[in-house]
Design a protein around this motif. Structure first.
Motif, short mmCIF file in Angstrom:
data_model
loop_
_atom_site.label_atom_id
_atom_site.label_comp_id
_atom_site.label_asym_id
_atom_site.label_seq_id
_atom_site.Cartn_x
_atom_site.Cartn_y
_atom_site.Cartn_z
N MET A 90 3.93 -20.85 21.80
CA MET A 90 4.10 -20.17 20.53
C MET A 90 3.16 -18.98 20.48
O MET A 90 1.98 -19.09 20.77
N THR A 91 3.70 -17.84 20.12
CA THR A 91 2.91 -16.65 19.88
C THR A 91 3.06 -16.33 18.40
O THR A 91 4.18 -16.26 17.89
N SER A 92 1.94 -16.16 17.73
CA SER A 92 1.95 -15.83 16.31
C SER A 92 1.46 -14.41 16.12
O SER A 92 0.59 -13.95 16.84
N SER A 93 2.03 -13.74 15.13
CA SER A 93 1.56 -12.41 14.80
C SER A 93 1.50 -12.25 13.29
O SER A 93 2.29 -12.84 12.56
N VAL A 94 0.53 -11.46 12.87
CA VAL A 94 0.38 -11.11 11.47
C VAL A 94 0.25 -9.60 11.41
O VAL A 94 -0.55 -9.01 12.15
N GLN A 95 1.07 -8.99 10.56
CA GLN A 95 1.04 -7.53 10.37
C GLN A 95 0.76 -7.27 8.90
O GLN A 95 1.43 -7.84 8.04
N LEU A 96 -0.19 -6.42 8.62
CA LEU A 96 -0.49 -6.00 7.25
C LEU A 96 -0.30 -4.50 7.16
O LEU A 96 -0.85 -3.75 7.97
N THR A 97 0.50 -4.07 6.20
CA THR A 97 0.71 -2.64 6.00
C THR A 97 0.52 -2.30 4.52
O THR A 97 0.84 -3.11 3.65
N ASP A 98 -0.02 -1.12 4.27
CA ASP A 98 -0.19 -0.67 2.90
C ASP A 98 1.16 -0.48 2.25
O ASP A 98 2.11 -0.03 2.89
N SER A 99 1.23 -0.85 0.98
CA SER A 99 2.43 -0.57 0.20
C SER A 99 2.00 -0.38 -1.25
O SER A 99 0.86 -0.71 -1.62
N LEU A 100 2.88 0.13 -2.04
CA LEU A 100 2.57 0.43 -3.43
C LEU A 100 2.06 -0.83 -4.14
O LEU A 100 2.73 -1.85 -4.15
N GLY A 101 0.87 -0.76 -4.68
CA GLY A 101 0.30 -1.89 -5.42
C GLY A 101 -0.37 -2.94 -4.58
O GLY A 101 -0.78 -3.97 -5.08
N GLY A 102 -0.50 -2.73 -3.30
CA GLY A 102 -1.15 -3.73 -2.46
C GLY A 102 -0.78 -3.59 -1.00
O GLY A 102 -0.87 -2.51 -0.43
N CYS A 103 -0.32 -4.68 -0.42
CA CYS A 103 0.07 -4.63 0.99
C CYS A 103 1.23 -5.56 1.26
O CYS A 103 1.53 -6.47 0.49
N ARG A 104 1.87 -5.29 2.37
CA ARG A 104 2.99 -6.10 2.85
C ARG A 104 2.47 -6.97 3.99
O ARG A 104 1.84 -6.46 4.92
#
Length: 146
Positions: A90-104
């Motif tokens: 199992m390979t896990s990934s987490v991506q955080l990107t800026d978006s209006l009002g917070g993050c995705r």
């Protein structure tokens, strides 16, 4: 190969979400499947660093799984892979990107190996567990509503 993915909006800064996620010692506070987690070797969240997650299996047995960090861009991306490569990895990934009002937040578990079709049979359960964990992380980061 099977992918299980969850995407949600969190109403806080990306750095705050990363800070909570990156503290693996508190994963058990927001992920009900995690009993404990700790770093074994290397500098946390650098390629080659190894951590262990103690968790419940499908049959509610306690198990320890080792993960190795494949890549990390602090506050943006983390990719880590279970060191048990056969018969299921199992390979896990987490991506955080800026978006209006917070993050995705986008979290993905990628399963490969001869037992990957079994994950497909349990994909509803696996997606539900990932969804519950990400919603609990979101609640922890956002804090109580006023």
């Amino acid at each position: 190969m099977i992918n299980i993915q969850e995407v949600l909006q969190i109403q806080t800064a990306r750095a705050s979400v990363w800070q909570r996620f990156a503290d693996i010692g508190t994963w058990n506070e927001w992920n009900r499947e995690v009993l404990d987690a700790w770093w074994v070797s290397g500098t946390p969240w650098t390629p080659g660093a190894i951590f262990v997650v103690e968790h419940f299996t499908l049959f509610k047995a306690r198990k320890q799984t080792r993960y190795i960090v494949q890549m990390c861009v602090e506050t943006r991306t983390a990719v880590y892979q279970s060191t048990a490569s056969f018969p299921l990895s199992m390979t896990s990934s987490v991506q955080l990107t800026d978006s209006l009002g917070g993050c995705r937040l986008e979290a993905t578990h990628h399963y490969a190996g001869p037992l990957a079709p079994l994950v497909w049979l349990l994909s509803g359960r696996q997606k539900s567990l990932l969804n519950q964990a990400m919603l609990a992380l979101k609640a922890r980061v956002e804090g109580p509503r006023r």
